[in-house]
Design a protein around this motif. Structure first.
Motif, PDB file in Angstrom:
ATOM      1  N   ASN A   1       0.819  -1.220   0.000  1.00 42.59           N
ATOM      2  CA  ASN A   1       0.000   0.000   0.000  1.00 42.59           C
ATOM      3  C   ASN A   1       0.854   1.272   0.000  1.00 42.59           C
ATOM      4  O   ASN A   1       0.518   2.254   0.667  1.00 42.59           O
ATOM      5  CB  ASN A   1      -0.962   0.011   1.187  1.00 42.59           C
ATOM      6  CG  ASN A   1      -0.235   0.047   2.523  1.00 42.59           C
ATOM      7  OD1 ASN A   1       0.904  -0.402   2.635  1.00 42.59           O
ATOM      8  ND2 ASN A   1      -0.886   0.602   3.549  1.00 42.59           N
ATOM      9  N   PHE A   2       1.927   1.279  -0.765  1.00 39.39           N
ATOM     10  CA  PHE A   2       2.790   2.456  -0.873  1.00 39.39           C
ATOM     11  C   PHE A   2       2.092   3.492  -1.751  1.00 39.39           C
ATOM     12  O   PHE A   2       1.886   3.298  -2.942  1.00 39.39           O
ATOM     13  CB  PHE A   2       4.130   2.057  -1.479  1.00 39.39           C
ATOM     14  CG  PHE A   2       5.212   3.115  -1.362  1.00 39.39           C
ATOM     15  CD1 PHE A   2       4.948   4.420  -0.994  1.00 39.39           C
ATOM     16  CD2 PHE A   2       6.535   2.772  -1.619  1.00 39.39           C
ATOM     17  CE1 PHE A   2       5.953   5.368  -0.891  1.00 39.39           C
ATOM     18  CE2 PHE A   2       7.556   3.708  -1.520  1.00 39.39           C
ATOM     19  CZ  PHE A   2       7.260   5.010  -1.159  1.00 39.39           C
ATOM     20  N   SER A   3       1.714   4.600  -1.163  1.00 32.69           N
ATOM     21  CA  SER A   3       1.094   5.698  -1.920  1.00 32.69           C
ATOM     22  C   SER A   3       1.529   7.022  -1.329  1.00 32.69           C
ATOM     23  O   SER A   3       1.925   7.104  -0.166  1.00 32.69           O
ATOM     24  CB  SER A   3      -0.437   5.589  -1.907  1.00 32.69           C
ATOM     25  OG  SER A   3      -0.936   5.734  -0.593  1.00 32.69           O
ATOM     26  N   ILE A   4       1.483   8.067  -2.138  1.00 30.82           N
ATOM     27  CA  ILE A   4       1.818   9.416  -1.693  1.00 30.82           C
ATOM     28  C   ILE A   4       0.741  10.380  -2.215  1.00 30.82           C
ATOM     29  O   ILE A   4       0.076  10.102  -3.209  1.00 30.82           O
ATOM     30  CB  ILE A   4       3.227   9.860  -2.163  1.00 30.82           C
ATOM     31  CG1 ILE A   4       3.482   9.487  -3.645  1.00 30.82           C
ATOM     32  CG2 ILE A   4       4.301   9.217  -1.311  1.00 30.82           C
ATOM     33  CD1 ILE A   4       3.105  10.506  -4.609  1.00 30.82           C
TER      34      ILE A   4
ATOM     35  N   ASN B   1      -0.616  20.393 -11.319  1.00 35.62           N
ATOM     36  CA  ASN B   1      -1.612  20.278 -12.374  1.00 35.62           C
ATOM     37  C   ASN B   1      -2.627  19.162 -12.136  1.00 35.62           C
ATOM     38  O   ASN B   1      -3.761  19.253 -12.590  1.00 35.62           O
ATOM     39  CB  ASN B   1      -0.907  20.081 -13.722  1.00 35.62           C
ATOM     40  CG  ASN B   1      -0.211  21.347 -14.182  1.00 35.62           C
ATOM     41  OD1 ASN B   1      -0.835  22.393 -14.333  1.00 35.62           O
ATOM     42  ND2 ASN B   1       1.090  21.270 -14.404  1.00 35.62           N
ATOM     43  N   ARG B   2      -2.202  18.093 -11.430  1.00 31.76           N
ATOM     44  CA  ARG B   2      -3.136  16.999 -11.161  1.00 31.76           C
ATOM     45  C   ARG B   2      -2.985  16.559  -9.696  1.00 31.76           C
ATOM     46  O   ARG B   2      -2.374  15.518  -9.406  1.00 31.76           O
ATOM     47  CB  ARG B   2      -2.860  15.811 -12.092  1.00 31.76           C
ATOM     48  CG  ARG B   2      -3.156  16.086 -13.562  1.00 31.76           C
ATOM     49  CD  ARG B   2      -3.143  14.791 -14.370  1.00 31.76           C
ATOM     50  NE  ARG B   2      -1.853  14.116 -14.280  1.00 31.76           N
ATOM     51  CZ  ARG B   2      -0.840  14.326 -15.098  1.00 31.76           C
ATOM     52  NH1 ARG B   2      -0.947  15.216 -16.075  1.00 31.76           N
ATOM     53  NH2 ARG B   2       0.288  13.657 -14.958  1.00 31.76           N
ATOM     54  N   PRO B   3      -3.509  17.333  -8.752  1.00 31.11           N
ATOM     55  CA  PRO B   3      -3.403  16.926  -7.343  1.00 31.11           C
ATOM     56  C   PRO B   3      -4.153  15.619  -7.099  1.00 31.11           C
ATOM     57  O   PRO B   3      -5.140  15.316  -7.764  1.00 31.11           O
ATOM     58  CB  PRO B   3      -4.056  18.094  -6.595  1.00 31.11           C
ATOM     59  CG  PRO B   3      -4.948  18.761  -7.600  1.00 31.11           C
ATOM     60  CD  PRO B   3      -4.274  18.586  -8.918  1.00 31.11           C
ATOM     61  N   GLY B   4      -3.661  14.853  -6.143  1.00 32.16           N
ATOM     62  CA  GLY B   4      -4.331  13.602  -5.823  1.00 32.16           C
ATOM     63  C   GLY B   4      -3.402  12.663  -5.075  1.00 32.16           C
ATOM     64  O   GLY B   4      -2.279  13.014  -4.715  1.00 32.16           O
ATOM     65  N   THR B   5      -3.889  11.449  -4.836  1.00 30.27           N
ATOM     66  CA  THR B   5      -3.120  10.397  -4.184  1.00 30.27           C
ATOM     67  C   THR B   5      -2.721   9.370  -5.231  1.00 30.27           C
ATOM     68  O   THR B   5      -3.564   8.914  -6.010  1.00 30.27           O
ATOM     69  CB  THR B   5      -3.941   9.726  -3.072  1.00 30.27           C
ATOM     70  OG1 THR B   5      -4.274  10.702  -2.074  1.00 30.27           O
ATOM     71  CG2 THR B   5      -3.148   8.617  -2.407  1.00 30.27           C
ATOM     72  N   TYR B   6      -1.436   9.008  -5.240  1.00 28.66           N
ATOM     73  CA  TYR B   6      -0.899   8.146  -6.289  1.00 28.66           C
ATOM     74  C   TYR B   6      -0.234   6.909  -5.693  1.00 28.66           C
ATOM     75  O   TYR B   6       0.563   7.017  -4.750  1.00 28.66           O
ATOM     76  CB  TYR B   6       0.129   8.914  -7.128  1.00 28.66           C
ATOM     77  CG  TYR B   6      -0.478  10.049  -7.919  1.00 28.66           C
ATOM     78  CD1 TYR B   6      -0.951   9.842  -9.210  1.00 28.66           C
ATOM     79  CD2 TYR B   6      -0.590  11.322  -7.370  1.00 28.66           C
ATOM     80  CE1 TYR B   6      -1.523  10.872  -9.937  1.00 28.66           C
ATOM     81  CE2 TYR B   6      -1.155  12.360  -8.096  1.00 28.66           C
ATOM     82  CZ  TYR B   6      -1.619  12.137  -9.374  1.00 28.66           C
ATOM     83  OH  TYR B   6      -2.184  13.156 -10.091  1.00 28.66           O
ATOM     84  N   PRO B   7      -0.540   5.718  -6.240  1.00 24.22           N
ATOM     85  CA  PRO B   7       0.165   4.508  -5.814  1.00 24.22           C
ATOM     86  C   PRO B   7       1.587   4.512  -6.355  1.00 24.22           C
ATOM     87  O   PRO B   7       1.870   5.104  -7.401  1.00 24.22           O
ATOM     88  CB  PRO B   7      -0.667   3.383  -6.436  1.00 24.22           C
ATOM     89  CG  PRO B   7      -1.309   4.016  -7.637  1.00 24.22           C
ATOM     90  CD  PRO B   7      -1.564   5.454  -7.265  1.00 24.22           C
TER      91      PRO B   7
END
Length: 261
Positions: free
Chosen positions: A143-146, A153-159
């Protein structure tokens, strides 16, 4: 005489409109790593090693030359050992609890919080030595995400695939900082065992590569603050809007007067 007066008014209005409708930018505000010289070699001295944290989901698979011997140390859905005839087995991952432990088959509770993958592998080899000969231990953080927030330009949570990611790679996932992002004061929020630590990193300097947050860890939050231009723009109120409208009307009127004379 009239033409001269009108031309002076036109020049003044044009200057005022230009100041109101435009903003100035500087290279030092938007360029990354400005102080790096051509062909300069930078050595990675951070020696970053990712560590397991509370709430991590970890995959651990034990294998040996004797599958029957290693089977009790692997958990599967659809069959306790994933044997033939139990359907398609799905391996069960381990959740690091609030005490930093996982409940491992046969062995029981193991504290893995604060350990790297290599350290956990060596720990398991020691605990399995009474049961297995030369076990092969595969470990992976599932579950490594930041999260990247603010002026990107594209805020969010990314794996994240793999065991590490730099802040530059993370910003790349978010489509880079937009023109109004403050590059010299990026905030990284890091949590470990219930404690939140805040770091600042200056991406306009090569010293950023020596920062403790140049390499991100799981669940890090990167926040890019708006620069002065963005703050000024957002602070415009109705009076500023009216002033811009008046300047536009004056400019148009002056142009009309000049074209008629």
């Amino acid at each position: 005489m009239l033409n001269t007066t009108l031309k002076m008014k036109f020049a003044l209005v044009l200057c005022a409109a230009t100041l109101l409708l435009s903003s100035c930018g500087s290279k030092k505000d938007v360029v990354y790593f400005q102080d790096i010289s051509d062909y300069e070699t930078l050595i990675d001295e951070t020696q970053f090693v990712p560590k397991f944290k509370v709430d991590d989901v970890v995959s651990i698979f034990i294998s040996t030359l004797n599958p029957e011997a290693s089977a009790p140390f692997n958990l599967f859905r659809g069959g306790s050992t994933g044997g033939i005839g139990s359907g398609v087995p799905q391996q069960v991952d381990y959740l690091v609890d609030q005490n930093g432990n996982i409940d491992f088959p046969v062995i029981g509770q193991i504290k893995i919080s604060g350990l790297s993958s290599d350290e956990l592998r060596e720990l398991l080899k020691g605990k399995l030595s009474d049961y297995l000969k030369d076990p092969i231990i595969n470990i992976r953080l599932q579950n490594f995400s930041i999260s990247i927030l603010g002026q990107v330009n594209r805020p969010g949570t990314y794996p994240v695939n793999g065991e590490q990611i730099t802040i530059l790679e993370a910003i790349g996932l978010a489509g880079d900082l937009d023109i109004k992002g403050m590059r010299e004061n990026v905030l990284v929020i890091r949590e470990f065992n219930g404690t939140f630590v805040h770091h600042r990193i200056n991406l306009t300097s090569k010293e950023a590569m020596k920062s403790p947050v140049f390499y991100l860890t799981q669940n890090d939050v990167v926040y890019v603050e708006p620069n002065k231009s963005a703050i000024t723009s957002s602070a415009l109120d109705n009076r500023a809007t009216i002033a811009i409208s008046i300047a536009s009307v004056l400019l148009t009127s002056t142009v009309l007067l000049l074209t008629r004379n």
